[in-house]
Design an enzyme around this catalytic site. Structure first.
Site, PDB file in Angstrom:
ATOM      1  N   GLY A  14     -25.430  -5.110  23.615  1.00 61.83           N
ATOM      2  CA  GLY A  14     -24.424  -4.205  23.065  1.00 61.83           C
ATOM      3  C   GLY A  14     -23.452  -3.612  24.059  1.00 61.83           C
ATOM      4  O   GLY A  14     -22.841  -2.571  23.778  1.00 61.83           O
ATOM      5  N   VAL A  17     -19.794  -3.633  22.500  1.00 64.29           N
ATOM      6  CA  VAL A  17     -19.661  -2.662  21.412  1.00 64.29           C
ATOM      7  C   VAL A  17     -19.718  -1.243  21.966  1.00 64.29           C
ATOM      8  O   VAL A  17     -18.989  -0.347  21.512  1.00 64.29           O
ATOM      9  CB  VAL A  17     -20.742  -2.896  20.344  1.00 64.29           C
ATOM     10  N   LYS A  37     -12.277  -6.514  32.185  1.00 67.16           N
ATOM     11  CA  LYS A  37     -13.388  -7.477  32.190  1.00 67.16           C
ATOM     12  C   LYS A  37     -13.199  -8.349  33.427  1.00 67.16           C
ATOM     13  O   LYS A  37     -12.354  -9.249  33.438  1.00 67.16           O
ATOM     14  CB  LYS A  37     -13.365  -8.327  30.925  1.00 67.16           C
ATOM     15  N   ASP A  50     -14.318 -10.550  25.540  1.00 68.53           N
ATOM     16  CA  ASP A  50     -14.894  -9.225  25.312  1.00 68.53           C
ATOM     17  C   ASP A  50     -13.830  -8.131  25.311  1.00 68.53           C
ATOM     18  O   ASP A  50     -13.897  -7.192  24.508  1.00 68.53           O
ATOM     19  CB  ASP A  50     -15.943  -8.924  26.381  1.00 68.53           C
ATOM     20  N   SER A 172     -28.053  -0.801  20.383  1.00 70.67           N
ATOM     21  CA  SER A 172     -28.312  -1.214  19.000  1.00 70.67           C
ATOM     22  C   SER A 172     -29.521  -0.437  18.486  1.00 70.67           C
ATOM     23  O   SER A 172     -30.669  -0.850  18.687  1.00 70.67           O
ATOM     24  CB  SER A 172     -28.565  -2.723  18.932  1.00 70.67           C
ATOM     25  N   PRO A 201     -25.509   2.457  16.166  1.00 71.52           N
ATOM     26  CA  PRO A 201     -26.306   1.856  15.100  1.00 71.52           C
ATOM     27  C   PRO A 201     -26.252   0.333  15.131  1.00 71.52           C
ATOM     28  O   PRO A 201     -25.216  -0.256  15.460  1.00 71.52           O
ATOM     29  CB  PRO A 201     -25.661   2.403  13.822  1.00 71.52           C
ATOM     30  N   GLY A 203     -25.621  -3.245  14.227  1.00 75.74           N
ATOM     31  CA  GLY A 203     -24.559  -3.805  13.398  1.00 75.74           C
ATOM     32  C   GLY A 203     -23.240  -3.076  13.480  1.00 75.74           C
ATOM     33  O   GLY A 203     -22.319  -3.379  12.715  1.00 75.74           O
TER      34      GLY A 203
END
Length: 239
Positions: A14, A17, A37, A50, A172, A201, A203
Site C-alpha cells: 500500500g 495508496v 518516483k 505509481d 491496508s 482501509p 480497498g
C-alpha cells in the site's frame, strides 16, 4: 517537513495508496504537493506508473516526476542492469527532491520495495537518498501477523543510517481485523519507535477518486495533515 520519503516493510503493502492519501490530505489543507518516483519498475514507456496513480487518486494538482523507468518488475539496480540502462543514484534522488521542494510545500518520494533495496551497483538505497536529502521517512506496514518484526527491522535500518522515522501507516486495514491486527495497533509504535499515523482501509485505492479525496484526511493523523484521532484507534480496534 518539506520532503518526506515513503518506504514499506515489503512490496504490495500500500505504499502508492498511502502516498496518494498523504497527498490528498495535504491538498485539502491548501498545500502544494509533488510526488517523486525515483525508479519505476515493471512498466512500459507509455503505461501509467505509481506517480500517475497518485495523481489520479489525489488530484491533478499533484506535480509528478519520475527519474527512471525499467520494464521488468525487479529491484531497481537489477532491472536497470538487465535493461542495459543507467541506474538511479541516491544523489540524483536527493537533488530532484530538493528542486521540487523549492516550489512545493510538500514533496513525497515513494521508494521501490523496502528501504534497503539497491538502486545502483554501488549499493545505494532509498535510505542513502533520504540521508542526503536530510528527510524523514514514513514507513508503510502490513496490518497482521509478522508485521512487528518487519517494522522493527526497518526502524533499525533507519536508525543505523541516521534517519528519522516520521511514523507508521498501515497500508491496508481490514474491515474485520483479526486478533493480531488489533494487537498491532498498540504494538506497532513500539516496534517502530514512532507513532502510528494512519490506517488506510482495505480497498481504498479502488474508490472513485472523488470519494478517495474526501475520505483520505479521515484515515490519517494530524501529523500527516489528517483529521483522525489516532488515540481513538486503540479504543476502537485495540485488543
Amino acid at each position: 517537513m518539506p520532503v518526506l520519503f515513503v518506504t514499506g516493510t515489503g512490496t504490495e503493502i500500500g505504499k502508492t495508496v498511502t502516498t496518494a492519501a498523504v497527498a490528498a490530505a495535504a491538498l485539502a489543507r491548501g498545500r502544494s504537493v509533488a510526488v517523486l518516483k525515483p525508479a519505476q519498475t515493471g512498466m512500459g514507456p507509455d503505461e501509467p506508473g505509481d506517480a500517475a496513480e497518485v495523481a489520479r487518486l489525489a488530484g491533478a494538482a499533484v506535480t509528478t516526476a519520475e527519474l527512471a523507468r525499467y520494464p521488468e518488475p525487479l529491484a531497481p539496480e537489477t532491472a536497470a542492469r538487465r535493461a542495459g540502462l543507467p541506474p538511479v543514484r541516491p544523489a540524483e534522488v536527493a537533488e530532484a527532491a530538493a528542486k521540487l521542494a523549492a516550489s512545493h510545500d510538500l514533496v513525497l518520494v515513494e521508494g521501490a520495495g523496502g528501504l534497503l533495496v539497491r538502486f545502483d551497483e554501488a549499493g545505494g538505497t532509498l535510505a542513502d537518498a533520504a540521508r542526503l536529502a536530510e528527510a524523514p521517512v514514513l514507513v508503510v506496514a502490513q496490518a497482521g501477523l509478522g508485521t512487528l518484526n518487519a517494522t522493527a527491522l526497518t526502524a533499525l535500518a533507519l536508525r543505523t543510517h541516521g534517519l528519522t522515522c516520521a511514523g507508521v501507516v498501515v497500508g491496508s486495514w481490514p474491515a474485520e481485523p483479526g486478533l493480531a491486527a488489533r494487537c498491532n495497533i498498540g504494538d506497532l509504535p513500539e516496534a517502530a519507535g514512532a507513532p502510528l499515523l494512519g490506517l488506510l482501509p482495505q480497498g481504498a485505492g479502488a474508490l472513485p477518486p472523488s470519494a478517495f479525496r474526501a475520505a483520505a484526511p479521515g484515515w490519517l493523523a494530524p501529523a500527516l495533515d489528517g483529521t483522525a484521532d489516532a488515540a481513538g484507534w486503540a479504543a476502537e480496534y485495540g485488543a
